[in-house]
Structure formats: structure tokens, C-alpha cells
Design a protein around this motif. Structure first.
Motif, PDB file in Angstrom:
ATOM      1  N   PRO A 110       0.834  -1.291  -0.074  1.00 44.04           N
ATOM      2  CA  PRO A 110      -0.062  -0.018  -0.031  1.00 44.04           C
ATOM      3  C   PRO A 110       1.004   1.212   0.090  1.00 44.04           C
ATOM      4  O   PRO A 110       1.909   1.132   0.742  1.00 44.04           O
ATOM      5  CB  PRO A 110      -0.792  -0.198   1.235  1.00 44.04           C
ATOM      6  N   HIS A 111       0.454   2.283  -0.484  1.00 44.61           N
ATOM      7  CA  HIS A 111       1.235   3.596  -0.779  1.00 44.61           C
ATOM      8  C   HIS A 111       1.434   4.238   0.546  1.00 44.61           C
ATOM      9  O   HIS A 111       2.867   4.437   0.495  1.00 44.61           O
ATOM     10  CB  HIS A 111       0.246   4.441  -1.720  1.00 44.61           C
ATOM     11  N   HIS A 112       0.581   4.317   1.274  1.00 47.45           N
ATOM     12  CA  HIS A 112       0.918   4.901   2.728  1.00 47.45           C
ATOM     13  C   HIS A 112       1.939   4.170   3.466  1.00 47.45           C
ATOM     14  O   HIS A 112       2.728   4.494   4.209  1.00 47.45           O
ATOM     15  CB  HIS A 112      -0.094   5.514   3.259  1.00 47.45           C
ATOM     16  N   ILE A 133       1.337  12.265   5.613  1.00 51.58           N
ATOM     17  CA  ILE A 133       0.595  13.062   4.781  1.00 51.58           C
ATOM     18  C   ILE A 133       1.304  13.441   3.528  1.00 51.58           C
ATOM     19  O   ILE A 133       2.340  14.034   3.103  1.00 51.58           O
ATOM     20  CB  ILE A 133       0.775  14.356   5.712  1.00 51.58           C
ATOM     21  N   ASP A 134       0.088  13.219   2.372  1.00 56.92           N
ATOM     22  CA  ASP A 134       0.605  13.521   1.039  1.00 56.92           C
ATOM     23  C   ASP A 134      -0.581  13.914   0.517  1.00 56.92           C
ATOM     24  O   ASP A 134      -1.508  14.626   0.952  1.00 56.92           O
ATOM     25  CB  ASP A 134       1.295  12.423   0.313  1.00 56.92           C
ATOM     26  N   ALA A 135      -0.233  14.422  -1.030  1.00 58.97           N
ATOM     27  CA  ALA A 135      -1.318  14.886  -1.652  1.00 58.97           C
ATOM     28  C   ALA A 135      -2.510  13.851  -1.777  1.00 58.97           C
ATOM     29  O   ALA A 135      -3.904  13.888  -1.580  1.00 58.97           O
ATOM     30  CB  ALA A 135      -1.095  15.472  -3.208  1.00 58.97           C
ATOM     31  N   GLY A 307       8.899  12.005   0.075  1.00 62.90           N
ATOM     32  CA  GLY A 307       7.901  11.949  -0.790  1.00 62.90           C
ATOM     33  C   GLY A 307       7.899  10.541  -1.740  1.00 62.90           C
ATOM     34  O   GLY A 307       8.503   9.497  -1.124  1.00 62.90           O
ATOM     35  N   ASP A 308       7.188  10.425  -2.730  1.00 65.68           N
ATOM     36  CA  ASP A 308       7.047   9.206  -3.696  1.00 65.68           C
ATOM     37  C   ASP A 308       8.260   8.513  -3.894  1.00 65.68           C
ATOM     38  O   ASP A 308       8.462   7.308  -3.951  1.00 65.68           O
ATOM     39  CB  ASP A 308       5.957   9.345  -4.578  1.00 65.68           C
ATOM     40  N   ALA A 309       9.333   9.294  -4.114  1.00 66.65           N
ATOM     41  CA  ALA A 309      10.504   8.849  -4.561  1.00 66.65           C
ATOM     42  C   ALA A 309      11.130   7.925  -3.438  1.00 66.65           C
ATOM     43  O   ALA A 309      11.800   6.970  -3.705  1.00 66.65           O
ATOM     44  CB  ALA A 309      11.644   9.816  -5.275  1.00 66.65           C
TER      45      ALA A 309
END
Ligand code: FE2
Length: 505
Positions: A110-112, A133-135, A307-309
Motif C-alpha cells: 500500500p502507498h502509505h 501526509i501527502d496529496a 515523498g514518493d521517490a
């Protein structure tokens, strides 16, 4: 020896990380953009994978679940779908190099959770509150976990609270960024810099216009629906209520986003009851907001690529499950050779400005000394000279890098922060008149404290201090305007030719 390759891609800023399954060492972590020369390149570049394939990859981990990513796209009215399976996405991203999948196990997370693991498993803590916390990541936008290692030494993550799309602190900030004419999902740091020049008197009105409940990040309406550009339907109302000056809009948004973040942090503290905070997600790049969190948690770790990177490392960490050995953020492409301490000091003394491209590239958005443009921070004229090279907006300050033991002589550090190794907080400048180039209009600076870690950059600052009595340098990223940071020697040569500034290697 076997290694896990973690990959994040497809949205923005693709990256790859490699960890050893024997030792937990992070042997490589790099950004695609540094190879393709396209800022925030969302796709994996073949040369990035070539660098990562120096190690024997036996497992590939992807930073989110492709089917959930598509569900999120459908929910927000975007129909440019990507493959629904991890193997499908990886084959598309890796092209010919998808051959590494033939002998590797493939997994996705999962992304988070990938954000959380990139933070917790590189942190010095055995247990912590983890806030992401992200967009927007899959459908989650804010997550609070209690993370700890179990009796077998495996990381466990228990989610205690979350917020979901379309309610999002990150999307709000991106919408404001778009609204004031900047590029959303890229220029948020510019908005933050602009905020220092504005008045936040309209912050209460803006909060009311956008948020139904600031403490949970619940928005009054979807700022994102139906397009991959971010809507800003309330912009006119908000602007009317706070006057249309862009700087004021940025200042109000910054104040509102800080209030929202602090609410989430207080919630995390209450739910988890730990003094250790691991904070991740793109919003954790907001160093002005970060500076205020020290009032809530005693110990704070923000992995320098939150971040995502950075989630490429998080996905690999989840496949590994044990703590990773975190030593440095310099984990990318290597320019071999000794760090050119003496050459740099010589050039600084004569020219006041010099570039350096040496050792491994930084993993994360900040140049920390290996791909840096350095300058003598003293005096009035230096800011204009660096600006002439960087051609960037006048309202954005440059950062100082300082020997860690001298930081309190020159800066008032915020909250519980005694250092800022990765330029993640801002501090009040004690003698702004002596250092105008690194002092923002609001009297602060985004400080990098350089510990006694034996690195080349540390040795450089030590020699600079011995020669000049000044323990700091101006440190900004070495990049040709419009391009990502310099990666290899060829990029450094192009920089040298373009701007006539020596780049030491
Ligand atoms: Fe994310």
C-alpha cells in the motif's frame, strides 16, 4: 548475497532503491530525473536500472498497489489507466530490463505503508508514531500508524487513523500553488518561500472557505475531481476575502496548512502515546511547518526523501521487514575520486563561488554537499551573483551549511531540534546583517547542520573555518536552469561551460 530492488514510478519523480537482504545496507538509491534530465520524470530511466543492476537482484518491490491506483484515478474522474497488475506495471516501466523479473519474486505494498516503512525502518527508533501526509496516495491522504519491531525483529505497522481522498492537506496546498500561477505537485516549495513575503491576516477566512474540519483535513469540496489538473473552485472567494496579492494567498495557505499538520500531530501523539515521531509524505518537505512540530514530539525523524521517490526504499524495506542501516543520504550515482577539499577552498577564496560534483549523488530533493553550488555566505553581493547563475525567484533564499557544533552561535533552532542534518527545518538567523545571502525576508534560514561524520563535505567546512573563521557556506543545488540536479561528470562539464563556474570533482 542477494538484494531487493524497490521501485516507485508512474505518478511523478520515479526512483529505484537497492538493499542487501543480508545486512540491511542501502547500497543504492537514485532518482530517474537525474538520468533523463527531465525534472520529476515519472518513468524509470534505463540507466537508473543499469546502476541498480550492479547488485544481484532477487526480489522486486513496488511502492503501491496498481489496482488501487486505478481505482483512485476512476474516483477522481481520470481515465488514463495503467496496468492493473504489479507485473504489468513493472514490465511497462522497465522495458527491455524487465528481464530482471524472470528470476525475482515480485511484490507490491500500500502507498502509505511504503511511505511509513521508508521512514520507520531508516529511523533510530524501536517504536514510534508514524504520520504520513501527502496529496494523494491510492485513496489515502493522511495516515497515523503505531510502528514497532516484534520479537523476531520484524517491523509491524498498526494503522490507528486515516483520512481519505478527496480530503487532503496536500491537495489543498497544491491547489493554492496552482491558483497563484505555479506548477502543482512541483512548485509547492516555491509557494512556501513566497509565504514569507506575505501577510497571513486572511488565514481564518481561507480556512473557513476550504475546510469543513481543519483537525481532520476534511475539505468542503473536492479540489481535484474530473481532471489531472487541480481545480481551485473557491479561489476567487478566498482571494476576495484576503486581498488578491499572491504573497498573501501563499502566507495564508502556509498558516492554514501548518494548523492542519499540527492538529494531525497532536492526534498522533494522543493515539500512540510515544515521544518518537516518524514523519513522511510529500507534505513533510514543508520545512517551515516541520519547525513547529518540535513543540509536540521530543524525537523526530524525517527520512530526507519523504515523498514518493523515497517510497522506492519503503517498498524494499517492507519486503525486507528488518531495520535498514541508515548512514547517509548520498546513495545515488557515483563520481569516483577523493572529495576535492583543497581545490574547493582555493576557488572559494579567489572566486567566492564554486561547484562541486563528487562522490554519490544525494537521494532526495536537497543538495547536501556532493552536487552543490557553494559560496562564501558573507557580504552583500553574493546573493545576486548566485541568483544570476540560478535565475530563480528573488523571494527564495539560499540555504546555509554549517559545522554542527557552531549552529547555536549563528541560529536559533526551533522546538526540540538541535540539528538539521538534511535541511528539514528553518531557524532564526542571529546575525542577519552579516549573512544577507542566506537570510529569508522573515529572518529565518533553512539550515543544514553538518555533523562530524568524516565526510568530504565536513572536511571542507572544517578547512574553510580554519582559513576564514567562518564555519558556514552557502549551499544550493548544482543544476542547469530547468534541469534536475547534476548527476554525472558530463552534467558537471555542461554546467561549467554554461555558467563559467568551476566545478571541482
Ligand atoms: Fe505519496
Amino acid at each position: 548475497m542477494s538484494y531487493i530492488l524497490g521501485i516507485s514510478s508512474g505518478f511523478h519523480d520515479a526512483a529505484a532503491s537497492v538493499i542487501s537482504t543480508n545486512t540491511g545496507e542501502i547500497v543504492f538509491a537514485g532518482h530517474s530525473e537525474r538520468y533523463s534530465k527531465q525534472k520529476n520524470d515519472p518513468h524509470i530511466h534505463p540507466e537508473l536500472i543499469e546502476d541498480a543492476m550492479q547488485w544481484d537482484i532477487t526480489s522486486v518491490a513496488y511502492y503501491e498497489r496498481p489496482w488501487m491506483h486505478n481505482v483512485q484515478k476512476l474516483r477522481s474522474g481520470q481515465y488514463g489507466l495503467t496496468p492493473w497488475t504489479t507485473a504489468g506495471v513493472l514490465k511497462q516501466e522497465l522495458g527491455e530490463q524487465a528481464r530482471i523479473l524472470d528470476n525475482a519474486t515480485v511484490s507490491c505494498y500500500p502507498h502509505h505503508l511504503s511511505h511509513a516503512a521508508a521512514g520507520f525502518q531508516t529511523s533510530p527508533y524501536n517504536e514510534a508514531a508514524v504520520v504520513v501526509i501527502d496529496a494523494i496516495g491510492e485513496l489515502d491522504t493522511i495516515s497515523i500508524y503505531h510502528a514497532k519491531y516484534d520479537e523476531n525483529g520484524n517491523a509491524t505497522y498498526k494503522r490507528l487513523w486515516r483520512q481519505r481522498y478527496p480530503h487532503s492537506i496536500g491537495l489543498f496546498y497544491s491547489a493554492i500553488t496552482n491558483g497563484i500561477g505555479l506548477k502543482p505537485m512541483e512548485d509547492e516549495y516555491v509557494t512556501m518561500g513566497m509565504a514569507g513575503w506575505g501577510s497571513d491576516l486572511g488565514a481564518v477566512a481561507m480556512r473557513h472557505d476550504f475546510f469543513k474540519d481543519i483537525s481532520t483535513g476534511e475539505l468542503r469540496e473536492n479540489l481535484h475531481l474530473g481532471t489531472d489538473k487541480i481545480h481551485f473552485p473557491k479561489y476567487n472567494d478566498a482571494v476576495n476575502s484576503i486581498s488578491a496579492k499572491k504573497e498573501n494567498v501563499a502566507a495564508c495557505a502556509q498558516r492554514v496548512v501548518e494548523e492542519a499538520i499540527l492538529s494531525i500531530m497532536r492526534r498522533a501523539k494522543e493515539l500512540v502515546g510515544s515521544d518518537n515521531l516518524v514523519y513522511m509524505g510529500g507534505v513533510a518537505l514543508n520545512c517551515v511547518a516541520n519547525s513547529r512540530i518540535g513543540a509536540i514530539f521530543s524525537n523526530i525523524w524525517i527520512m530526507p526523501n519523504p515523498g514518493d521517490a523515497g517510497s522506492s526504499l519503503g517498498a524494499a524495506a517492507l519486503a525486507y521487514r528488518k531495520p535498514l542501516q541508515w548512514k547517509t543520504a548520498c546513495l545515488g550515482h557515483e563520481i569516483p575520486g577523493e572529495y576535492p577539499v583543497r581545490d574547493i577552498v582555493d576557488k572559494l577564496v579567489t572566486d567566492k563561488i564554486v561547484g562541486v560534483a563528487s562522490g554519490r549523488a544525494e537521494f532526495g530533493p536537497r543538495a547536501l554537499g556532493n552536487r552543490s553550488l557553494l559560496a562564501d555566505p558573507r557580504g552583500d553581493e553574493i546573493k545576486d551573483r548566485v541568483n544570476e547563475i540560478k535565475r530563480r525567484q528573488k523571494f527564495r533564499p539560499f540555504a546555509p551549511a554549517i559545522l554542527e557544533e557552531h549552529v547555536h552561535e549563528y541560529f536559533q533552532m526551533p522546538g526540540n531540534f538541535s540539528n538539521s542534518t538534511y535541511m528539514q527545518v528553518v531557524a532564526r538567523v542571529k546575525h542577519p546583517e552579516d549573512f544577507p545571502a542566506i537570510t529569508h525576508v522573515d529572518g529565518t534560514a533553512r539550515v543544514q547542520t553538518v555533523p562530524n561524520d568524516g565526510s568530504g563535505f565536513r572536511k571542507l567546512l572544517e578547512m574553510w573555518y580554519v582559513w576564514t573563521g567562518c564555519p558556514m557556506l552557502l549551499n544550493t543545488s548544482l543544476n542547469i536552469r530547468g534541469e534536475p540536479m547534476v548527476n554525472d561528470r558530463e552534467d558537471a562539464d555542461r554546467f561549467e561551460k554554461r555558467y563559467g563556474v568551476t566545478v571541482c570533482s
